[in-house]
Design an enzyme around this catalytic site. Structure first.
Site, PDB file in Angstrom:
ATOM      1  N   TYR A   1      30.826  45.987  52.928  1.00 15.56           N
ATOM      2  CA  TYR A   1      32.181  46.796  52.179  1.00 15.56           C
ATOM      3  C   TYR A   1      32.617  47.492  53.490  1.00 15.56           C
ATOM      4  O   TYR A   1      34.061  48.522  53.438  1.00 15.56           O
ATOM      5  CB  TYR A   1      32.390  48.584  51.385  1.00 15.56           C
ATOM      6  CG  TYR A   1      31.970  46.901  49.925  1.00 15.56           C
ATOM      7  CD1 TYR A   1      32.831  46.963  49.206  1.00 15.56           C
ATOM      8  CD2 TYR A   1      30.774  46.043  49.464  1.00 15.56           C
ATOM      9  CE1 TYR A   1      32.347  46.104  47.657  1.00 15.56           C
ATOM     10  CE2 TYR A   1      30.481  45.792  48.362  1.00 15.56           C
ATOM     11  CZ  TYR A   1      31.691  45.581  47.292  1.00 15.56           C
ATOM     12  OH  TYR A   1      32.017  44.706  46.314  1.00 15.56           O
TER      13      TYR A   1
ATOM     14  N   GLU B   1      26.651  45.746  41.770  1.00 14.52           N
ATOM     15  CA  GLU B   1      25.968  44.778  42.586  1.00 14.52           C
ATOM     16  C   GLU B   1      24.607  45.454  42.305  1.00 14.52           C
ATOM     17  O   GLU B   1      24.494  44.713  41.915  1.00 14.52           O
ATOM     18  CB  GLU B   1      26.481  44.410  43.627  1.00 14.52           C
ATOM     19  CG  GLU B   1      27.508  43.795  43.386  1.00 14.52           C
ATOM     20  CD  GLU B   1      29.309  44.194  44.034  1.00 14.52           C
ATOM     21  OE1 GLU B   1      29.304  44.155  45.354  1.00 14.52           O
ATOM     22  OE2 GLU B   1      30.256  43.706  44.080  1.00 14.52           O
TER      23      GLU B   1
ATOM     24  N   THR C   1      31.248  23.389  30.202  1.00 10.06           N
ATOM     25  CA  THR C   1      30.067  23.231  30.860  1.00 10.06           C
ATOM     26  C   THR C   1      29.429  24.649  30.612  1.00 10.06           C
ATOM     27  O   THR C   1      27.592  24.396  29.907  1.00 10.06           O
ATOM     28  CB  THR C   1      29.539  23.289  32.679  1.00 10.06           C
ATOM     29  OG1 THR C   1      30.989  23.904  32.998  1.00 10.06           O
ATOM     30  CG2 THR C   1      29.348  21.976  33.099  1.00 10.06           C
TER      31      THR C   1
HETATM   32  C1  LIG Z   1      32.485  30.664  38.187  1.00  9.35           C
HETATM   33  C2  LIG Z   1      32.697  29.164  37.887  1.00  9.35           C
HETATM   34  C3  LIG Z   1      32.301  29.077  37.154  1.00  9.35           C
HETATM   35  C4  LIG Z   1      32.741  27.197  37.490  1.00  9.35           C
HETATM   36  N1  LIG Z   1      31.591  25.971  36.957  1.00  9.35           N
HETATM   37  C5  LIG Z   1      31.853  25.338  36.792  1.00  9.35           C
HETATM   38  C6  LIG Z   1      31.611  23.934  36.638  1.00  9.35           C
HETATM   39  O1  LIG Z   1      30.849  23.556  36.174  1.00  9.35           O
HETATM   40  N2  LIG Z   1      31.413  22.351  36.796  1.00  9.35           N
HETATM   41  C7  LIG Z   1      32.899  22.547  38.158  1.00  9.35           C
HETATM   42  O2  LIG Z   1      32.794  20.901  38.323  1.00  9.35           O
HETATM   43  N3  LIG Z   1      33.446  23.556  38.840  1.00  9.35           N
HETATM   44  C8  LIG Z   1      33.429  24.515  38.135  1.00  9.35           C
HETATM   45  N4  LIG Z   1      33.339  25.507  38.569  1.00  9.35           N
HETATM   46  C9  LIG Z   1      34.677  25.123  39.704  1.00  9.35           C
HETATM   47  C10 LIG Z   1      34.029  25.343  41.453  1.00  9.35           C
HETATM   48  O3  LIG Z   1      32.955  26.825  41.773  1.00  9.35           O
HETATM   49  C11 LIG Z   1      34.743  24.514  42.869  1.00  9.35           C
HETATM   50  O4  LIG Z   1      36.195  25.263  42.826  1.00  9.35           O
HETATM   51  C12 LIG Z   1      34.845  23.063  42.336  1.00  9.35           C
HETATM   52  O5  LIG Z   1      33.707  22.491  42.183  1.00  9.35           O
HETATM   53  C13 LIG Z   1      36.456  22.823  43.510  1.00  9.35           C
HETATM   54  O6  LIG Z   1      35.298  23.235  44.436  1.00  9.35           O
HETATM   55  P1  LIG Z   1      36.327  21.569  46.048  1.00  9.35           P
HETATM   56  O7  LIG Z   1      34.883  22.323  46.777  1.00  9.35           O
HETATM   57  O8  LIG Z   1      35.476  20.792  45.774  1.00  9.35           O
HETATM   58  O9  LIG Z   1      36.895  22.108  46.190  1.00  9.35           O
HETATM   59  P2  LIG Z   1      38.085  22.746  47.104  1.00  9.35           P
HETATM   60  O10 LIG Z   1      37.859  21.682  48.686  1.00  9.35           O
HETATM   61  O11 LIG Z   1      37.511  23.976  46.955  1.00  9.35           O
HETATM   62  O12 LIG Z   1      39.415  22.580  46.446  1.00  9.35           O
HETATM   63  C14 LIG Z   1      39.777  23.422  45.375  1.00  9.35           C
HETATM   64  C15 LIG Z   1      41.300  22.852  44.572  1.00  9.35           C
HETATM   65  O13 LIG Z   1      42.026  23.025  46.065  1.00  9.35           O
HETATM   66  C16 LIG Z   1      43.063  22.173  46.882  1.00  9.35           C
HETATM   67  N5  LIG Z   1      43.179  22.252  48.070  1.00  9.35           N
HETATM   68  C17 LIG Z   1      42.191  22.264  49.183  1.00  9.35           C
HETATM   69  N6  LIG Z   1      42.553  23.022  50.332  1.00  9.35           N
HETATM   70  C18 LIG Z   1      44.166  22.808  50.088  1.00  9.35           C
HETATM   71  C19 LIG Z   1      45.402  23.439  51.135  1.00  9.35           C
HETATM   72  N7  LIG Z   1      45.252  23.665  52.017  1.00  9.35           N
HETATM   73  N8  LIG Z   1      45.729  23.713  50.159  1.00  9.35           N
HETATM   74  C20 LIG Z   1      46.558  23.745  48.886  1.00  9.35           C
HETATM   75  N9  LIG Z   1      45.024  23.190  47.864  1.00  9.35           N
HETATM   76  C21 LIG Z   1      44.495  23.132  48.724  1.00  9.35           C
HETATM   77  C22 LIG Z   1      42.181  20.844  46.962  1.00  9.35           C
HETATM   78  O14 LIG Z   1      43.056  19.732  46.588  1.00  9.35           O
HETATM   79  C23 LIG Z   1      41.319  21.108  45.452  1.00  9.35           C
HETATM   80  O15 LIG Z   1      42.452  20.424  44.033  1.00  9.35           O
HETATM   81  C24 LIG Z   1      33.623  26.620  38.894  1.00  9.35           C
HETATM   82  C25 LIG Z   1      33.941  27.601  39.482  1.00  9.35           C
HETATM   83  C26 LIG Z   1      34.005  29.454  38.289  1.00  9.35           C
HETATM   84  C27 LIG Z   1      34.444  30.095  40.082  1.00  9.35           C
HETATM   85  C1  HEM Z   2      36.398  47.337  46.645  1.00 12.09           C
HETATM   86  C2  HEM Z   2      36.397  45.782  47.757  1.00 12.09           C
HETATM   87  C3  HEM Z   2      36.436  44.690  47.165  1.00 12.09           C
HETATM   88  C4  HEM Z   2      37.657  44.279  46.165  1.00 12.09           C
HETATM   89  C5  HEM Z   2      38.681  45.354  45.135  1.00 12.09           C
HETATM   90  C6  HEM Z   2      36.940  42.510  46.064  1.00 12.09           C
HETATM   91  C7  HEM Z   2      37.794  42.112  45.208  1.00 12.09           C
HETATM   92  C8  HEM Z   2      37.683  40.615  45.019  1.00 12.09           C
HETATM   93  C9  HEM Z   2      38.102  39.416  44.100  1.00 12.09           C
HETATM   94  C10 HEM Z   2      39.242  40.578  42.969  1.00 12.09           C
HETATM   95  C11 HEM Z   2      37.546  38.621  44.084  1.00 12.09           C
HETATM   96  C12 HEM Z   2      37.454  37.757  43.273  1.00 12.09           C
HETATM   97  C13 HEM Z   2      36.761  37.131  42.063  1.00 12.09           C
HETATM   98  C14 HEM Z   2      36.871  36.212  41.042  1.00 12.09           C
HETATM   99  O1  HEM Z   2      36.065  35.182  40.869  1.00 12.09           O
HETATM  100  O2  HEM Z   2      37.890  36.596  40.004  1.00 12.09           O
HETATM  101  C15 HEM Z   2      36.045  38.484  45.180  1.00 12.09           C
HETATM  102  C16 HEM Z   2      35.619  37.374  45.992  1.00 12.09           C
HETATM  103  C17 HEM Z   2      34.827  37.687  46.680  1.00 12.09           C
HETATM  104  N1  HEM Z   2      35.295  38.820  47.400  1.00 12.09           N
HETATM  105 FE1  HEM Z   2      35.482  41.125  46.933  1.00 12.09          FE
HETATM  106  N2  HEM Z   2      35.881  42.576  46.748  1.00 12.09           N
HETATM  107  C18 HEM Z   2      35.919  43.660  47.644  1.00 12.09           C
HETATM  108  C19 HEM Z   2      35.099  43.191  48.948  1.00 12.09           C
HETATM  109  C20 HEM Z   2      34.241  42.200  49.072  1.00 12.09           C
HETATM  110  C21 HEM Z   2      33.118  42.211  50.616  1.00 12.09           C
HETATM  111  C22 HEM Z   2      32.561  43.828  50.733  1.00 12.09           C
HETATM  112  C23 HEM Z   2      32.470  41.564  49.922  1.00 12.09           C
HETATM  113  C24 HEM Z   2      32.070  40.438  51.948  1.00 12.09           C
HETATM  114  C25 HEM Z   2      32.561  40.870  53.088  1.00 12.09           C
HETATM  115  C26 HEM Z   2      33.594  39.807  49.712  1.00 12.09           C
HETATM  116  C27 HEM Z   2      33.440  38.671  49.735  1.00 12.09           C
HETATM  117  C28 HEM Z   2      34.024  38.271  48.402  1.00 12.09           C
HETATM  118  C29 HEM Z   2      33.810  36.648  48.329  1.00 12.09           C
HETATM  119  C30 HEM Z   2      33.612  35.442  49.391  1.00 12.09           C
HETATM  120  C31 HEM Z   2      34.357  36.384  46.617  1.00 12.09           C
HETATM  121  C32 HEM Z   2      34.599  34.848  47.047  1.00 12.09           C
HETATM  122  C33 HEM Z   2      36.202  33.902  47.617  1.00 12.09           C
HETATM  123  C34 HEM Z   2      36.426  33.138  47.075  1.00 12.09           C
HETATM  124  O3  HEM Z   2      35.262  32.019  46.298  1.00 12.09           O
HETATM  125  O4  HEM Z   2      37.635  32.164  47.811  1.00 12.09           O
HETATM  126  N3  HEM Z   2      34.324  40.932  48.739  1.00 12.09           N
HETATM  127  N4  HEM Z   2      36.510  39.948  45.495  1.00 12.09           N
END
Ligand SMILES: Cc1cc2nc3c(=O)[nH]c(=O)nc-3n(C[C@H](O)[C@H](O)[C@H](O)COP(=O)(O)OP(=O)(O)OC[C@H]3O[C@@H](n4cnc5c(N)ncnc54)[C@H](O)[C@@H]3O)c2cc1C
Ligand code: HEM
Length: 400
Positions: free
Chosen positions: A98, A140, A280
């Site tokens: 943080y 956390e 799922t």
């Molecule tokens: C709480 C939670 C639960 C989930 N549960 C499931 C589940 O049960 N099953 C499941 O299949 N998924 C689930 N997901 C979604 C999963 O985590 C992934 O997001 C999903 O599998 C896509 O990941 P990926 O790496 O294949 O795609 P990514 O590489 O992350 O890409 C995602 C999308 O972004 C687009 N993209 C990539 N780069 C760019 C760019 N430069 N500009 C614009 N668009 C771009 C891609 O074309 C794609 O459409 C869940 C997500 C969360 C947060």
């Molecule tokens: C006050 C401080 C912070 C705030 C307000 C914050 C806020 C958030 C929010 C809003 C998300 C998206 C949650 C969602 O899925 O909807 C997120 C995801 C995430 N945060 Fe933080 N965060 C903080 C600190 C941190 C720190 C210290 C780290 C570690 C370096 C971190 C790493 C990440 C990562 C890796 C994700 C997932 C990113 C992704 O899936 O694209 N965050 N956080």
């Protein structure tokens, strides 16, 4: 609680900070990844960085938190933070990180707003940041303690015990502990993070909901292969890698389960509404209900492109069939087969269903689907507190 001297300062500068949050969060990530490129390769989701979704989620959370602080300074708006804390815990985020994030976030506020950031303004926003950070750190820490692990120690090697093709674009993976011990407990609705090493050496993490009941020898996740939406955007990195490479016998890095969309115990009626791969968490809930709560009223709504896209279709029918007070309603955009009284053509329409008094609704699917269902439920008199949802990506509801 925000200090008395900071309330008017944050109140006065909130419009300017709020209006620039897009630029602030963009600069924040740019500066942080310049210092720590490893974080973009091994911790942050680089597709969410490229699309801007993570910036938007962060901006939405900061704006919602700061707004609540100035409107009700006596409270700490933890409600905004629960989802973030669970996501962070599933990634193994630790308190020391943080400091780095705070330095770059507050640095970006100063760089974007320039002279408007006097020492008093900087101090007030530093206070907002640390209220948020300390609240997250505390949540956390509780999640780690609840899981019985040291802070951040959530990652495990799991062995793929089985792989099953569930639809034209989804496969499920049964995961077992290599030491043969039972899998850790979880609550239906929770998810795990999965980390894979991609061909360029980056280790990317994604979340997958557990799709069967807890208490089994294996956890199951079901992964939809994310294809390019318009032929120009890249294919999903992790899902494509898993579909192409993950086989029984392989080890994958998987976190312990977290997530705050969980099935409430008790006997209140339930509506489980999903679209596409949003099925799922509902499968885990249904599987668990079959084992534990046969008498509960459960209405299940699912929307999908076609029967061939509907992952776990037969399993869903079978689970609902085993719950005496339940009903399944399915909508297909292209049914391609004769309709039955419970199978409809077109977009899901919750207004066609009879809902039980006091229903708790759980939604999972694309945002427009969930927003539509939520609007219809509110119009039918379901209270906002009884509508829960899971977003399969950064939560952008807060930023809208
Ligand atoms: C709480 C939670 C639960 C989930 N549960 C499931 C589940 O049960 N099953 C499941 O299949 N998924 C689930 N997901 C979604 C999963 O985590 C992934 O997001 C999903 O599998 C896509 O990941 P990926 O790496 O294949 O795609 P990514 O590489 O992350 O890409 C995602 C999308 O972004 C687009 N993209 C990539 N780069 C760019 C760019 N430069 N500009 C614009 N668009 C771009 C891609 O074309 C794609 O459409 C869940 C997500 C969360 C947060
Ligand atoms: C006050 C401080 C912070 C705030 C307000 C914050 C806020 C958030 C929010 C809003 C998300 C998206 C949650 C969602 O899925 O909807 C997120 C995801 C995430 N945060 Fe933080 N965060 C903080 C600190 C941190 C720190 C210290 C780290 C570690 C370096 C971190 C790493 C990440 C990562 C890796 C994700 C997932 C990113 C992704 O899936 O694209 N965050 N956080």
């Amino acid at each position: 609680m925000l200090s008395a001297q900071s309330v008017p300062v944050v109140e006065a500068t909130l419009p300017a900070v709020g209006a620039s949050l897009g630029s602030i969060t963009e600069l924040f990530y740019r500066r942080m990844f310049e210092e720590r490129p490893d974080l973009l390769r091994t911790l942050f989701n680089r597709a969410n960085q490229a699309s801007g979704a993570q910036r938007e989620a962060l901006a939405g959370a900061v704006a919602a938190f700061a707004t609540t602080l100035v409107e009700r300074p006596g409270e700490r708006p933890d409600a905004v933070l629960g989802r973030i804390a669970h996501k962070h815990a599933s990634l193994g985020i630790t308190a020391d990180q943080y400091t780095l994030v705070g330095r770059h976030l507050l640095g970006a506020v100063g760089e974007v707003l320039g002279d408007a950031v006097t020492p008093r303004v900087a101090a007030a926003w530093d206070e907002v940041y640390w209220l948020m950070a300390n609240a997250l750190i505390a949540m956390e820490a509780r999640l780690y303690a609840g899981a019985g692990v040291e802070d951040g120690a959530v990652w495990r090697d799991m062995e793929i015990a089985d792989r099953i093709e569930e639809s034209v674009d989804a496969a499920s993976f049964e995961l077992r502990r290599p030491d043969g011990d039972p899998t850790e407990p979880f609550t239906p609705g929770q998810y795990v993070s999965v980390q894979v090493e991609l061909p360029d050496g980056a280790k990317q993490i994604r979340q997958y909901s557990l799709s069967s009941a807890p208490g089994r020898k294996t956890w199951r996740v079901t992964v939809k292969r994310e294809r390019s939406a318009d032929g120009r955007a890249p294919e999903g990195e992790v899902s494509t890698w898993l579909h192409a490479n993950a086989r029984p016998g392989d080890l994958v890095k998987v976190s312990l389960p977290f997530g705050d969309l969980v099935l409430p115990e008790g006997d209140s009626p339930l509506l489980l509404a999903s679209a596409g791969i949003g099925v799922t968490p509902m499968l885990s809930m249904l599987d668990h209900l079959v084992e534990t709560a046969a008498g509960r009223h459960v209405t299940v709504l699912h929307a999908d492109r076609s029967p061939a896209h509907h992952a776990h279709r037969l399993e869903m029918e079978e689970l609902v069939g085993r719950l005496p007070n339940s009903a399944l309603h399915v909508w297909y955009e292209t049914p391609g087969e004769p309709l039955t009284p419970q199978v409809y053509e077109g977009r899901a329409d919750v207004t066609r269903l009879t809902l039980h008094e006091g229903v708790s609704a759980f939604l999972c699917g694309p945002l427009p689907f969930m927003q539509g269902v939520r609007g219809d439920l509110l119009a039918q008199g379901v209270g906002p507190k009884d509508i829960h949802y899971e977003v399969f990506g950064p939560d952008l509801w807060l930023s809208k």
